[in-house]
Design a protein around this motif. Sequence first.
Motif, short mmCIF file in Angstrom:
data_model
loop_
_atom_site.label_atom_id
_atom_site.label_comp_id
_atom_site.label_asym_id
_atom_site.label_seq_id
_atom_site.Cartn_x
_atom_site.Cartn_y
_atom_site.Cartn_z
N LEU A 92 0.86 -1.18 0.00
CA LEU A 92 0.00 0.00 0.00
C LEU A 92 0.89 1.23 0.00
O LEU A 92 1.80 1.35 0.83
N LYS A 123 -6.79 0.35 -3.03
CA LYS A 123 -6.33 1.73 -3.06
C LYS A 123 -7.57 2.62 -2.97
O LYS A 123 -8.58 2.36 -3.63
N LYS A 130 -5.84 6.56 1.99
CA LYS A 130 -5.32 6.21 0.67
C LYS A 130 -5.32 4.71 0.38
O LYS A 130 -5.14 4.31 -0.76
N GLY A 131 -5.55 3.89 1.39
CA GLY A 131 -5.58 2.46 1.15
C GLY A 131 -5.99 1.69 2.39
O GLY A 131 -5.88 2.18 3.51
#
Length: 175
Positions: A92, A123, A130-131
């Motif tokens: 990630l 994602k 962001k993930g």
Amino acid sequence: MNRPRRRQATALGLGTLLAATLAFAAPASAAATTAKPATPTTTATPLVVNARWGGHCTYDRVVVDLQGYVPEVTVTPVPKLVYDGSGKPVPLAGRYFLEIRLHPAAGHDEAGNNVYAGPKLVKIYLPKLKGLALTGDYEGYVTLGAAFDTKPAYTSFKLHAPERFVLDVAHPNVC
């Protein structure tokens, strides 16, 4: 006391003892046969069935859905995310990471069947989040990892009916 009376008293005493033993044993065996079997939804270990996320005006939210109850949850900033058991890095992108660890918990039922239907690795394009990844379902622990580009300021809490754990990560108002 003569001999026939002694035999009679002994027989009567043994008979009483045997009857008392059977009387105490009967309810226990009767109770065992009338006990209700456990239902499939009843479990001692809560099951992690999903993880989801959403963006709001001033925070991004991660929700972990459970069956059973919400167990003890720790949220810890970590320098990197790794998969439990193997120690391999989680792919990630991000500079900051939070590890969300639930215990006791499982992502599989007692027969070993997977019950977790959420993302394994995804994602996300929210202001902060962001993930998200499922990084472990191992020996009574379920672990998820969340990735961020900037240091996250977060709060967490439990909600009930349905059972879930919530992680809110603050960000400037985007509305």
